[in-house]
Design an enzyme around this catalytic site. Structure first.
Site, PDB file in Angstrom:
ATOM      1  N   THR A  36       2.088 -22.012  20.489  1.00 41.99           N
ATOM      2  CA  THR A  36       0.867 -21.772  21.129  1.00 41.99           C
ATOM      3  C   THR A  36      -0.088 -20.868  20.162  1.00 41.99           C
ATOM      4  OG1 THR A  36      -0.503 -20.655  23.112  1.00 41.99           O
ATOM      5  CG2 THR A  36       1.882 -19.832  22.677  1.00 41.99           C
TER       6      THR A  36
ATOM      7  N   ASP B 210       1.989  -6.914  -4.418  1.00 42.41           N
ATOM      8  CA  ASP B 210       1.204  -6.911  -3.111  1.00 42.41           C
ATOM      9  C   ASP B 210       1.823  -7.804  -2.226  1.00 42.41           C
ATOM     10  OD1 ASP B 210      -2.013  -6.274  -2.170  1.00 42.41           O
ATOM     11  OD2 ASP B 210      -0.929  -8.002  -1.164  1.00 42.41           O
ATOM     12  N   SER B 211       2.098  -7.860  -0.910  1.00 36.58           N
ATOM     13  CA  SER B 211       2.711  -8.647  -0.238  1.00 36.58           C
ATOM     14  C   SER B 211       1.910  -9.919   0.007  1.00 36.58           C
ATOM     15  CB  SER B 211       3.278  -8.123   1.294  1.00 36.58           C
ATOM     16  OG  SER B 211       2.078  -8.166   2.249  1.00 36.58           O
ATOM     17  N   SER B 212       0.720 -10.174  -0.285  1.00 32.78           N
ATOM     18  CA  SER B 212       0.097 -11.552  -0.330  1.00 32.78           C
ATOM     19  C   SER B 212       0.699 -12.225  -1.347  1.00 32.78           C
ATOM     20  CB  SER B 212      -1.357 -11.352  -0.714  1.00 32.78           C
ATOM     21  OG  SER B 212      -1.700 -10.568   0.354  1.00 32.78           O
TER      22      SER B 212
ATOM     23  N   THR C 176       0.726  -1.102  -0.028  1.00 36.11           N
ATOM     24  CA  THR C 176      -0.059   0.058  -0.111  1.00 36.11           C
ATOM     25  C   THR C 176       0.656   1.470   0.090  1.00 36.11           C
ATOM     26  OG1 THR C 176      -1.606  -1.089   1.050  1.00 36.11           O
ATOM     27  CG2 THR C 176      -1.863   1.291   1.208  1.00 36.11           C
TER      28      THR C 176
ATOM     29  N   THR D  13       1.992  -4.519   4.201  1.00 35.54           N
ATOM     30  CA  THR D  13       1.849  -4.970   5.788  1.00 35.54           C
ATOM     31  C   THR D  13       1.608  -6.386   5.810  1.00 35.54           C
ATOM     32  OG1 THR D  13      -0.196  -4.227   5.803  1.00 35.54           O
ATOM     33  CG2 THR D  13       1.596  -2.586   6.497  1.00 35.54           C
ATOM     34  N   ASP D  14       0.679  -7.035   4.824  1.00 30.74           N
ATOM     35  CA  ASP D  14      -0.020  -8.077   5.263  1.00 30.74           C
ATOM     36  C   ASP D  14       1.206  -9.337   5.513  1.00 30.74           C
ATOM     37  OD1 ASP D  14      -2.111  -7.029   4.915  1.00 30.74           O
ATOM     38  OD2 ASP D  14      -2.665  -7.829   2.759  1.00 30.74           O
TER      39      ASP D  14
HETATM   40  N1  ASP Z   1      -2.344  -5.706   0.756  1.00 29.84           N
HETATM   41  C1  ASP Z   1      -1.345  -4.799   0.938  1.00 29.84           C
HETATM   42  C2  ASP Z   1      -0.081  -5.599   1.209  1.00 29.84           C
HETATM   43  O1  ASP Z   1       0.245  -6.253   1.901  1.00 29.84           O
HETATM   44  C3  ASP Z   1      -1.742  -4.212   2.380  1.00 29.84           C
HETATM   45  C4  ASP Z   1      -0.665  -3.419   2.906  1.00 29.84           C
HETATM   46  O2  ASP Z   1       0.472  -2.920   2.321  1.00 29.84           O
HETATM   47  O3  ASP Z   1      -0.992  -2.601   3.915  1.00 29.84           O
HETATM   48  O4  ASP Z   1       0.876  -5.425  -0.001  1.00 29.84           O
END
Ligand code: ASP
Length: 342
Positions: free
Chosen positions: A275, A55-57, A11, A87-88
């Site tokens: 855990t 995208d980090s996914s 993002t 962030t993902d």
């Molecule tokens: N879908 C985005 C990613 O992880 C979300 C982000 O960057 O906050 O690439």
């Protein structure tokens, strides 16, 4: 002082298409125009954009290798590195790099944002500018203040392999539940040197790029059936399993679970108990319901995060393809601050 900005996507590096409203990756000139402050301080910034941004996914171990190599190849030219990342899956990538960059003696700071850089209320600018400041910070001896792989977000700097994404809405998107923040950021950046790892010897940086993805996460839940467990543990070529258990590392006491785990361990599959709680540690043997895991040969993950355990397994299995005992030994100790077990 100079810092290399490595852009991978996410993002933070997106802008909104005025016509369609959809988010798309910004080009470097657009990005620079949104953050003119990048070039206003006495820290010299160079940019290394990955192409295409992702995208980090979509991030996978090949991308981890690319990020680690970008640090390694440019190591001598820069005081520090900032990796802009979605962030993902940031906690996975940052954990992976903490293992792949052995003897690291310079800062590698991951950051991103919850809102795209072009949005008025975006957290991108603050996260990026503070990450750069941290990546270039030196102590009174002229050494890097935080020579670790870290994640900076909102107002805290965390050790990468202790960090988890906790929030898809708030600007404080990450937390390190089992290890305190390495720095807190307000008007001043307050570093916590007693919590930061400083290498005792100045050894040359060593790059590890081999990873083995033959791993799985098996999350227990009340009512889980034998076919579910059996189908995961009989995946062809499976070498490591993160077993997500309850509380202090407990699991149902049914005999079939014990037999399935025991058979898998006998076949050479490494199973580590993690855990499902964010805070606290696995303590096998504390309750009767974890005795079966001990007897089956399941290892303790102590207070490690799932992200760090999974990436550590992939790294150790890649580095030691024929030495299960060595992988098991290293899983039980801290390589770069990822577990507390003393
Ligand atoms: N879908 C985005 C990613 O992880 C979300 C982000 O960057 O906050 O690439």
């Amino acid at each position: 002082m100079n810092v290399l900005l490595i852009f991978t996507g996410g993002t933070i590096s997106m802008v909104r298409n005025a016509e369609t409203g959809a988010l798309r990756p910004a080009d470097m000139d657009t990005f620079k125009a949104f953050v003119p402050e990048l070039f206003m301080s006495d820290i010299e910034i160079s940019m290394l954009p990955f192409s295409p941004f992702i995208d980090s996914s979509d991030v996978n171990p090949d991308n981890w290798e690319r990020m680690a190599r970008a640090v390694y190849d440019n190591y001598d030219q820069y005081d520090g590195f900032v990796i802009l990342h979605g962030t993902d899956t940031m906690a996975y990538s940052a954990s992976a790099l903490s293992f792949m960059l052995e003897n690291l003696n310079k800062p590698v700071v991951f950051t991103g944002s919850q809102l795209p850089v072009g949005v008025l209320r975006s957290d991108a600018k603050e996260n990026l500018l503070t990450a750069i400041e941290i990546a270039s910070a030196k102590n009174e001896k002229g050494e890097a203040m935080v020579p670790e792989v870290t994640i900076f977000f909102e107002d805290k700097l965390f050790r990468a392999n202790r960090t988890t994404k906790k929030n898809a809405e708030h600007f404080a998107a990450f937390n390190s539940y089992n290890y305190p923040a390495l720095a807190k950021v307000g008007v001043h950046i307050i570093y916590q040197p007693h919590l930061i790892h400083y290498p005792s010897k100045n050894l040359p940086l060593k790059l590890h790029t081999k990873t083995d993805p033959s791993v799985a996460i098996l999350k227990l839940f009340p009512g889980i059936t034998e076919p579910v467990v059996q189908s995961i543990l009989s995946i062809p070529g499976l070498r490591g399993v993160v077993l997500e258990t309850y509380g202090s590392g407990n699991a149902p006491s049914v005999q079939w679970l014990y037999h399935q785990l025991r058979n898998a361990v006998n076949k050479g599959i490494i199973i580590v108990n993690k855990t499902q709680c964010n805070t606290g540690s696995v303590e096998m043997g504390l309750y009767e319901v974890s005795m079966n895991l001990l007897k089956a040969g399941v290892l303790s993950g102590y207070d490690i995060t799932t992200e760090a355990l999974l990436t550590k397994m992939m790294y150790l299995l890649g580095e030691n393809p024929n030495d299960t005992q060595e992988v098991k030994r290293l899983l039980q100790i801290s390589i770069c601050g990822e577990i507390t077990n003393e």
